[in-house]
Every structure is written in structure tokens, then in C-alpha cells.
Scaffold this motif. Structure first.
Motif: not given
Length: 525
Positions: A331-349
Motif C-alpha cells: 500500500e502507498i499513500r502519496r501524501g504532501e510532497g515528492g514527485i508523485r504520479a497522483w496526489a492523495a486527498e487531504p485526510g487520506e495520508y
């Protein structure tokens, strides 16, 4: 077996579903109380047991259920207000499950054959070759030494978490040029671009546009096959991940270095005890995704006197979660920063598997520099450049690393992008944890500054970098060495394309000599 395929899958979030023995009327479902209503047959509360694949019926008939194919849990529901960002602290705010019509964890196919690994089979990277009607498939597997027995002084840590995270990544590569290269080289003709049947990677999106947060190895993985091309690389082979890591496997074999093979999943389960018998641990081109358990084990290994060779780039970057009851999944949660393919919704980090905070390890207070001296700084298209010998190479503590290497330019060749320093680069930074005794042996140069960009976490504004240095000074790969306590040491190269240079000139080249120098020295007691 038999019957009609399941269809009509739902895309979207569901919260507090219930079965009543009469029409519900206008009352909002989230206000239903199973204890207060006599007409409730079942009332499932998705805020309970979030880390599991179990759904709890809070109604009188205890009709609990099981989730299939890993829909996303720990997701915001109708009660979420933004006051609490962690589902563990206010589970009633996270009482939704996000279902997708293309969720796929386990194909659930019947077993066609089994293979018992002979006790004397050397540890290594193998494949089961299947052939039928002129079509051939190669299913890779890894043979580790018998449990509790180290048969070599060094081990290669295969980054299976990263392989799984990238599994079936659709890169939009299936154009005429790609097909021509595949046909000319006899490469794998199937791509996730054209076959979504087995699920895509966490670098892609579900059909409803939401980012894919789960991946699994319990399905065919087209990208995890020998001969799979990731790119049409004008100067090299264009392979990534497992196919690219066979550059290092082939080098070890050609140079006569005996190593045991272990994987991320082994390390996550067994921790430091798995690495403790080895004098040296090597990582290949891209060990990007790490669980807390794997990172803890590697840190403890170095601290107790182990020697670590990090032969890649953009490693130890993202945090992932795995679950003991969901084998083979990540499982991966793409929160806040970094080179991201998509961004997790706020609150779902926060991960649903274990409740841990997701995102970059740097955001979790553990930048890669703390472990290996370098960390991700820049990315470009799949191209490689070279290193230039640094003044630190003459330091008596490190002079042996470049022994036998002539000239100042190192690695201006290779099967990955045409050079040993490229694609994704790592640099040293004492502010992020590079040990003060670190020696920079070489640094890369010649990168096209119109194509190489800094990672987002290095930028504060459009012109201001986090370290305060000019952008062009931060776009480099640093080859570093430092001693650790108790006789330990770390050697890092800071580049994804580095191992692609090992096979050049039948393994007789400067990059090969450097790795051979370090491995022999590290293996020595």
C-alpha cells in the motif's frame, strides 16, 4: 467455476450500508442506529477493523463480511470535517470504503504446477519458462539460501516492494517506434498500455480517476519479465527494475562473486536477523519503496558493523505498508510532497494496512541521506551522463575505491541511457543527515539543465531551493563513502543508470572496477 462473469462493478465510496425490512424513508443513513431500530437486518460499519479485510455488521444478526480485491479503506466519509487527519484518531470520520471496478489483488487461479526447490540449488534469480503454440512466458522467482543459513559473505537485496509498486505500469509507450524496437529485438510484445486486464500500477489511475493505492504480485506482471522494454532508449537497452537489475546479477556471475539472494519481503518479515550473517549487503538500481521494518533492519545492520553498497538512485524514498494477512500486497499513500504520479486527498495520508503516516520517508523524518549518505535530488528523461573524479578520491581513507581507474571522467558509457550517472540522481546533504565523515569520491556532470529538474521537496518557491543553493548546483549524483560504527561502512553511487554500465566492454570498464574494488574490500574481514 462456471457461471457468468461478475459485472456491473461500482466505482465510488460507500459508507454505512444497511439492510432494512421496510423502506428507509428520508432518514439519512449515517444517523441510523442498529440498536435503536427494530427494522434493521444488517448495518455495516466500515469504520471498524480498518486494517483488516473484514467488514463488521453492527446490527442484531452479526452478518459480517469480507472484502475482495482490496478496495481502499481509511477513506474520508460524510462526517469528515478536516479537524482530524488520521483515521485512527477519529474512525467515525473515515467510515467509507472506496470501491473501483478495476481493483485486483489476487486472480485466484487454480494451481497448474508446483516446483520443489532442490536443497542444493544455488541462491539466485530464476524463471519458470512456459511455452504453448509458439508463445513463451517467463515467470521469475527468487531462490534464497535455506532459512538460517548464509552460503556467501554477501547478499543482494532484491527490491521486490518496488517491483510490486511499479507492477504493470502503463507509460503510454506503445507507439510505432516502440513496436518496431520490440520486433527487432524479440522483446516482450505485451504492455499494460494495451492490457489493463491484470490491473495497473500505483503510478496509474483507476477508471474513476482516483489514484491506485494498492498493488499485488498475485497477478501476472508484464513489467516484471526478462525482455520487457520500459522505453525506446536511443543509447541503451531501455529496461527498468527487474530487467535492469539483471545487469548487476550478470556482473556478479561474470566476475565470480558469490552472493545470496534475499528480498524486501524476506527482510520485512525477518528483520536484522536476515542480514546479520552477511559482511556485505548490495542493493541494485532502484530500491525506492521501503517499509518501516526494512528501513529499520538496514539501519541496524550498518550500525552494528555491516557494509552496505547502494548501487542505484532514488532509493529509500517512499514509505509503504504491508499486511501480514494480505500477502504479496503493498500500500502507498502519496501524501504532501515528492514527485508523485497522483496526489492523495487531504485526510487520506495514513495507510489503512497499519495506520502509519504515508508519503516520503523524508516527511517521516528519515531522509535517505541518514542511511546511505545521499538522497533523491533530480530527475530527467531516461538518459545518462558521467562522473568526474572529486578531490575526495585522493583521501587515503577512500583512495582504494578508484584504484586502477585512469582519468577523471568515469562512466561515460552504458546500457541505461548511455551513461552511469543519469535518469534519477541522489546527492549528499549534511543538513539532511549525510554523516560528517562522508567522502565524495566523484560527482556527475554534463546534465542538460533544461531536461533535469529538481524534485519538488527541494523547492521552496519558484526560484528558492530548500538548501538555498542555485538549482544547477543541486542537479548531480554523488558517489560517496563513509565508515560506520563497529567496522561498518557505506558506499553509494546516487544514480539509477549506474548498474547499466557494468556489462560494457564485456564487464571490463571503470564502473566494473570500482564495484569490484568496493565489494572485495567490504567483504574482507
Amino acid at each position: 467455476m462456471g457461471g457468468e462473469p461478475v459485472g456491473g462493478h461500482f466505482n465510488g465510496k460507500i459508507e454505512a450500508p444497511a439492510l432494512l425490512d421496510r423502506p428507509a424513508g428520508e432518514e439519512a443513513p449515517r444517523s441510523w442506529s442498529a440498536a435503536a431500530r427494530a427494522d434493521v437486518i444488517a448495518a455495516w460499519d466500515f469504520s471498524r477493523d480498518v486494517t483488516s479485510q473484514r467488514i463488521v455488521d453492527a446490527g442484531p444478526n452479526v452478518l459480517h463480511g469480507e472484502l475482495v480485491n482490496l478496495p481502499a479503506r481509511g477513506m474520508k466519509g460524510a462526517r469528515w470535517t478536516g479537524e482530524e487527519m488520521c483515521w485512527r484518531h477519529a474512525p467515525e470520520h473515515y467510515a467509507a470504503i472506496h470501491f473501483h471496478d478495476d481493483d485486483l489483488y489476487d486472480c485466484g487461479w487454480q494451481t497448474d504446477f508446483t516446483y520443489t526447490v532442490p536443497a542444493d540449488l544455488p541462491s539466485g534469480v530464476y524463471a519458470a519458462r512456459l511455452a504453448c503454440g509458439g508463445v513463451e512466458e517467463m515467470i521469475p522467482f527468487f531462490v534464497r539460501p535455506p532459512r538460517g543459513q548464509a552460503r556467501a559473505r554477501a547478499c543482494l537485496l532484491v527490491p521486490t516492494f518496488t517491483y510490486i509498486v511499479y507492477a504493470n505500469i502503463a507509460r503510454r509507450i506503445a507507439n510505432d517506434a516502440y513496436r518496431a524496437r520490440v520486433a527487432a529485438w524479440g522483446a516482450r510484445p505485451w504492455t499494460p498500455d494495451e492490457h489493463r486486464d491484470y490491473g495497473l500500477s500505483t503510478y496509474n489511475f483507476h477508471t474513476d480517476g482516483s489514484g491506485i493505492a494498492y498493488s499485488s504480485r498475485l497477478r501476472p506482471i508484464m513489467t516484471m519479465r526478462s525482455g520487457f522494454l520500459a522505453y525506446v532508449d536511443a543509447r541503451g537497452s531501455g529496461v527498468r527494475h527487474l530487467p535492469a537489475d539483471t545487469h548487476l546479477v550478470a556482473w556478479l556471475d561474470a566476475m565470480g562473486h558469490e552472493v545470496d539472494i534475499v528480498t524486501d519481503e524476506d527482510l520485512h518479515a525477518e528483520g536484522l536477523a536476515l542480514l546479520a550473517p552477511y559482511k556485505v549487503v548490495l542493493t541494485p538500481s532502484h530500491p525506492e519503496y521501503q517499509s518501516r521494518e526494512t528501513l529499520d533492519a538496514l539501519s541496524a545492520y550498518v550500525a552494528r558493523g555491516g557494509r552496505l553498497m547502494y548501487l542505484g538512485g532514488n532509493g529509500f524514498y517512499w514509505r509503504v505498508a504491508v499486511h501480514p494477512d494480505v500477502p504479496g500486497a503493498v500500500e502507498i499513500r502519496r501524501g504532501e510532497g515528492g514527485i508523485r504520479a497522483w496526489a492523495a486527498e487531504p485526510g487520506e495520508y495514513y495507510h489503512a494496512f497499519d495506520g502509519s503516516y504515508g508519503g516520503l520517508w523524508r516527511r517521516n523524518g528519515r531522509p535517505p541521506q541518514q542511511l546511505v549518505g545521499v538522497g533523491f535530488t533530480s530527475q530527467a528523461p531516461f538518459e545518462g551522463n558521467w562522473y568526474r573524479r572529486a578531490p575526495g578520491a585522493a583521501d587515503p581513507r577512500a583512495a582504494w575505491i578508484l584504484e586502477g581507474v585512469g582519468g577523471d571522467i568515469i562512466g561515460d558509457f552504458g546500457l541505461s541511457g548511455g551513461g552511469a550517472a543519469g535518469f534519477e540522481l541522489d546527492r549528499a546533504d549534511h543538513r539532511l543527515g549525510t554523516p560528517p565523515n562522508t567522502i565524495v569520491v566523484a560527482s556527475s556532470e554534463g546534465h542538460d539543465l533544461d531536461r533535469f529538474t529538481l524534485v519538488p521537496e527541494e523547492m521552496l518557491t519558484d526560484v528558492t531551493t530548500w538548501p538555498g543553493e542555485p538549482k544547477d548546483k543541486l542537479i548531480r549524483a554523488d558517489m560517496v563513502y563513509f565508515e560506520a560504527p563497529n567496522g561498518g561502512a557505506v558506499f553509494s553511487v546516487g544514480s539509477i543508470t549506474f548498474c547499466g554500465s557494468l556489462p560494457h566492454n564485456n564487464f571490463d570498464n571503470d564502473i566494473s572496477r570500482i564495484v569490484d574494488n568496493v565489494l572485495r574490500r567490504f567483504r574482507d574481514t
